[in-house]
Write an enzyme that holds these catalytic residues in place. Structure first.
Site, mmCIF file in Angstrom:
data_model
loop_
_atom_site.group_PDB
_atom_site.id
_atom_site.type_symbol
_atom_site.label_atom_id
_atom_site.label_comp_id
_atom_site.label_asym_id
_atom_site.label_seq_id
_atom_site.Cartn_x
_atom_site.Cartn_y
_atom_site.Cartn_z
ATOM 1 N N LYS A 13 0.822 -1.220 0.000
ATOM 2 C CA LYS A 13 0.000 0.000 0.000
ATOM 3 C C LYS A 13 0.851 1.264 0.000
ATOM 4 O O LYS A 13 0.651 2.147 -0.820
ATOM 5 C CB LYS A 13 -0.892 0.066 1.255
ATOM 6 C CG LYS A 13 -1.981 -0.950 1.344
ATOM 7 C CD LYS A 13 -2.868 -0.666 2.551
ATOM 8 C CE LYS A 13 -2.143 -0.687 3.893
ATOM 9 N NZ LYS A 13 -1.698 -2.009 4.336
ATOM 10 N N ARG A 88 -10.112 1.315 8.466
ATOM 11 C CA ARG A 88 -9.705 -0.065 8.713
ATOM 12 C C ARG A 88 -10.797 -0.874 9.396
ATOM 13 O O ARG A 88 -10.628 -2.071 9.608
ATOM 14 C CB ARG A 88 -8.470 -0.072 9.618
ATOM 15 C CG ARG A 88 -7.172 -0.396 8.906
ATOM 16 C CD ARG A 88 -6.051 -0.218 9.901
ATOM 17 N NE ARG A 88 -4.911 -1.058 9.652
ATOM 18 C CZ ARG A 88 -3.824 -0.665 8.980
ATOM 19 N NH1 ARG A 88 -3.763 0.523 8.431
ATOM 20 N NH2 ARG A 88 -2.811 -1.471 8.861
ATOM 21 N N ARG A 127 11.114 -7.298 4.917
ATOM 22 C CA ARG A 127 11.149 -5.866 5.223
ATOM 23 C C ARG A 127 11.697 -5.630 6.632
ATOM 24 O O ARG A 127 12.381 -4.637 6.880
ATOM 25 C CB ARG A 127 9.742 -5.271 5.101
ATOM 26 C CG ARG A 127 9.700 -3.768 5.328
ATOM 27 C CD ARG A 127 8.337 -3.182 5.045
ATOM 28 N NE ARG A 127 7.425 -3.405 6.148
ATOM 29 C CZ ARG A 127 6.122 -3.096 6.113
ATOM 30 N NH1 ARG A 127 5.593 -2.599 5.020
ATOM 31 N NH2 ARG A 127 5.349 -3.316 7.155
ATOM 32 N N ARG A 133 11.180 -2.156 11.317
ATOM 33 C CA ARG A 133 9.949 -1.704 11.971
ATOM 34 C C ARG A 133 9.609 -2.633 13.122
ATOM 35 O O ARG A 133 9.636 -3.845 12.974
ATOM 36 C CB ARG A 133 8.801 -1.701 10.947
ATOM 37 C CG ARG A 133 8.299 -0.320 10.626
ATOM 38 C CD ARG A 133 7.279 -0.375 9.534
ATOM 39 N NE ARG A 133 6.008 -0.942 9.960
ATOM 40 C CZ ARG A 133 4.907 -0.880 9.234
ATOM 41 N NH1 ARG A 133 4.923 -0.301 8.052
ATOM 42 N NH2 ARG A 133 3.783 -1.409 9.676
ATOM 43 N N ARG A 144 -1.566 -8.769 13.045
ATOM 44 C CA ARG A 144 -1.986 -7.764 12.049
ATOM 45 C C ARG A 144 -2.791 -8.420 10.920
ATOM 46 O O ARG A 144 -3.756 -7.851 10.427
ATOM 47 C CB ARG A 144 -0.754 -7.043 11.487
ATOM 48 C CG ARG A 144 -0.209 -5.993 12.467
ATOM 49 C CD ARG A 144 1.244 -5.670 12.203
ATOM 50 N NE ARG A 144 1.488 -5.082 10.905
ATOM 51 C CZ ARG A 144 2.657 -5.167 10.253
ATOM 52 N NH1 ARG A 144 3.671 -5.832 10.793
ATOM 53 N NH2 ARG A 144 2.806 -4.590 9.090
#
Ligand code: ADP
Length: 194
Positions: A13, A88, A127, A133, A144
């Protein structure tokens, strides 16, 4: 253009949002980025949301709705915007609808990036090594994904019924996916104009 970009964690996204927003000359507004900036700057909001984000849960709607409304009220979003990561859940859909109605605005399109779930986890773990992160660890990623499936995925149905949904295959090179999204949006908005 007033648009949303949706997709599971790891669907790309954020990456696509930047390119699409640039193409249309509108700001890309990411709730995740806004929260992360607040955490980095040690603001009161940042302190409130840090542990929630680290667990992969949703930040409470009243905080999220407020930060989005504030951002949409800024001058650069007056003629259009691309929201990334918001809404969301159904409550946020309603808050956004209320905001838009109050301002005499409406959405033009909702882009959903479609990626195989197996690939999503692989992307996020990769990632994690690059960006570090704090919510890109296996346990938080699992949560998530669950939050996405339970609360966010049903919104696709809602936007489909509203005639706004464009589903795009999110697998492939970044440039190829971007071209697919732009072609689909061109198609949709020129049809809408008749
Ligand atoms: P991803 O889609 O990969 O999970 P985001 O940057 O969009 O990445 O979101 C990261 C985290 O920020 C979410 O797990 C959640 O804790 C918080 N967040 C972002 N957007 C929202 C939202 N609209 N409502 C509630 N929490 C949000």
């Amino acid at each position: 253009m007033r648009m949303l970009i949706m997709g599971a964690p790891g669907a790309g996204k954020g990456t696509q949002a930047g390119a699409i927003a640039e193409h249309y000359g509108i700001p890309a507004i990411s709730t995740g980025d806004m929260f992360r900036t607040n955490i980095k700057n040690g603001t009161e909001l940042g302190q409130k949301v840090k542990s929630i984000m680290d667990a992969g849960d949703l930040v409470p709607d009243e905080l999220t709705d407020a930060i989005v409304a504030d951002r949409l009220n800024q001058d650069d979003a007056a003629e259009g915007f691309l929201l990334d990561g918001y809404p969301r859940n159904m409550h946020q859909v309603q808050s956004l609808d209320e905001y838009l109605t109050e301002h005499g605005q409406a959405l033009d399109a909702v882009v959903s990036l479609d990626v195989d779930p197996q690939l999503l986890t692989e992307r996020l773990l990769k990632r994690a090594q690059i960006e570090g992160r704090s919510d890109d660890n296996e346990e938080t990623i699992r949560n998530r994904m669950e939050v996405y499936t339970d609360l966010t995925q049903p919104l696709l149905d809602h936007y489909e019924k509203a005639g706004l949904l464009i589903t795009v295959d999110g697998v492939g090179e970044i440039d190829a996916v971007r071209e697919r999204v732009l072609a689909a949006l061109d198609d949709k908005t020129s049809n809408a104009k008749g």
